[in-house]
Design an enzyme around this catalytic site. Sequence first.
Site, mmCIF file in Angstrom:
data_model
loop_
_atom_site.group_PDB
_atom_site.id
_atom_site.type_symbol
_atom_site.label_atom_id
_atom_site.label_comp_id
_atom_site.label_asym_id
_atom_site.label_seq_id
_atom_site.Cartn_x
_atom_site.Cartn_y
_atom_site.Cartn_z
ATOM 1 N N THR A 247 0.843 -1.196 0.000
ATOM 2 C CA THR A 247 0.000 0.000 0.000
ATOM 3 C C THR A 247 0.873 1.239 0.000
ATOM 4 O O THR A 247 2.050 1.184 0.388
ATOM 5 C CB THR A 247 -0.929 0.032 1.235
ATOM 6 N N GLY B 270 -10.177 8.199 6.586
ATOM 7 C CA GLY B 270 -11.327 7.733 5.805
ATOM 8 C C GLY B 270 -12.658 8.044 6.484
ATOM 9 O O GLY B 270 -12.912 9.170 6.927
ATOM 10 N N TYR B 271 -13.504 7.027 6.569
ATOM 11 C CA TYR B 271 -14.852 7.200 7.106
ATOM 12 C C TYR B 271 -14.893 7.139 8.640
ATOM 13 O O TYR B 271 -15.981 7.144 9.225
ATOM 14 C CB TYR B 271 -15.774 6.104 6.533
ATOM 15 N N ASP B 272 -13.731 7.084 9.299
ATOM 16 C CA ASP B 272 -13.707 6.948 10.763
ATOM 17 C C ASP B 272 -14.563 7.985 11.503
ATOM 18 O O ASP B 272 -15.197 7.639 12.507
ATOM 19 C CB ASP B 272 -12.261 7.001 11.287
ATOM 20 N N ASP C 260 -7.188 -4.964 1.344
ATOM 21 C CA ASP C 260 -8.219 -4.258 0.600
ATOM 22 C C ASP C 260 -9.414 -4.160 1.526
ATOM 23 O O ASP C 260 -9.839 -5.156 2.124
ATOM 24 C CB ASP C 260 -8.580 -4.959 -0.713
ATOM 25 N N LYS D 193 -2.820 3.067 6.815
ATOM 26 C CA LYS D 193 -2.951 1.611 6.910
ATOM 27 C C LYS D 193 -1.650 1.014 7.439
ATOM 28 O O LYS D 193 -1.657 0.158 8.321
ATOM 29 C CB LYS D 193 -3.200 1.013 5.518
ATOM 30 N N ASN E 180 -0.872 3.846 1.398
ATOM 31 C CA ASN E 180 -1.695 4.528 2.407
ATOM 32 C C ASN E 180 -0.961 4.445 3.753
ATOM 33 O O ASN E 180 -0.942 3.414 4.413
ATOM 34 C CB ASN E 180 -3.068 3.840 2.469
ATOM 35 N N ALA E 181 -0.335 5.573 4.134
ATOM 36 C CA ALA E 181 0.515 5.590 5.332
ATOM 37 C C ALA E 181 -0.292 5.257 6.596
ATOM 38 O O ALA E 181 0.250 4.719 7.567
ATOM 39 C CB ALA E 181 1.175 6.953 5.472
HETATM 40 P P1 IMP Z 1 -8.333 0.449 -0.536
HETATM 41 O O1 IMP Z 1 -7.076 1.205 -0.233
HETATM 42 O O2 IMP Z 1 -8.616 0.262 -1.971
HETATM 43 O O3 IMP Z 1 -8.405 -0.804 0.268
HETATM 44 O O4 IMP Z 1 -9.531 1.386 -0.053
HETATM 45 C C1 IMP Z 1 -9.800 1.505 1.284
HETATM 46 C C2 IMP Z 1 -10.824 2.627 1.472
HETATM 47 O O5 IMP Z 1 -11.841 2.148 2.349
HETATM 48 C C3 IMP Z 1 -10.181 3.806 2.185
HETATM 49 O O6 IMP Z 1 -9.708 4.785 1.270
HETATM 50 C C4 IMP Z 1 -11.331 4.322 3.045
HETATM 51 O O7 IMP Z 1 -12.182 5.111 2.255
HETATM 52 C C5 IMP Z 1 -12.079 3.046 3.409
HETATM 53 N N1 IMP Z 1 -11.525 2.447 4.646
HETATM 54 C C6 IMP Z 1 -10.874 1.249 4.744
HETATM 55 N N2 IMP Z 1 -10.496 1.031 6.012
HETATM 56 C C7 IMP Z 1 -10.897 2.101 6.716
HETATM 57 C C8 IMP Z 1 -10.764 2.438 8.086
HETATM 58 O O8 IMP Z 1 -10.156 1.740 8.912
HETATM 59 N N3 IMP Z 1 -11.326 3.610 8.454
HETATM 60 C C9 IMP Z 1 -11.984 4.423 7.589
HETATM 61 N N4 IMP Z 1 -12.104 4.167 6.290
HETATM 62 C C10 IMP Z 1 -11.561 3.001 5.851
#
Ligand code: IMP
Length: 199
Positions: free
Chosen positions: A11, A154-156, A72, A16, A13-14
């Site tokens: 990823t 994200g949606y937290d 994912d 994650k 996404n820092a």
């Molecule tokens: P991915 O990087 O394609 O797996 O997309 C994950 C997306 O799902 C993120 O950009 C967020 O919009 C949402 N998401 C996944 N995990 C979380 C979380 O732990 N908190 C809030 N939103 C999340």
Amino acid sequence: MPELPRLVVATRNAHKTAEIRAMIGDSFEVLDVSSFPECPHIEETGTTFLENATLKAEGISRVVAGWVLSDDSGLEVDALGGAPGVWSSSYGGDEGNHPRNNERLLREMEGKSDRRARFRCTMVLAREGLAEADFSGTVEGRIIDALRGGAGFGYDPLFIPEGHELTFAELGDGVKNSLSHRARALAKVIDFLKHSGPK
Ligand code: IMP
């Protein structure tokens, strides 16, 4: 001191990576693809979490040695027929734009009385270009009607996990990492790695 075995998270996404690093403790050195400029961008063309997690883990493990772990994940909202689901990260229009994603979710949920939702996470472990195992975790909860809290991503700020009255963004990393979808999938990954041993 012996070197720690390495686990590379597929990823950029820092957030994650930070959550996974915090949860995995000191048994692995956790890196992500930002440490490997040679890694290709992997298009998430799948229609399920498992397909996308497999694409990412296999794609990155073709160029990075050792275990590669992909995540994912996304949010499923019952009143929206399971949306945004696999398309969670681009729900508002642009990839990874969390404020716009949250704005759209608030708009779509206006006037809806069924607020039930869950986060879902699928993780895949791969080596040398091949997926070897997959793991999933979910956390049930509900969507509120205004943003609350500053932690997480994200949606937290819109999601209250079952059994709580605060959003993930208000509960903070410690509580989130003890019960999140990612924590639940990762517990299974750690168990698998313990039994198969780092390679
Ligand atoms: P991915 O990087 O394609 O797996 O997309 C994950 C997306 O799902 C993120 O950009 C967020 O919009 C949402 N998401 C996944 N995990 C979380 C979380 O732990 N908190 C809030 N939103 C999340």
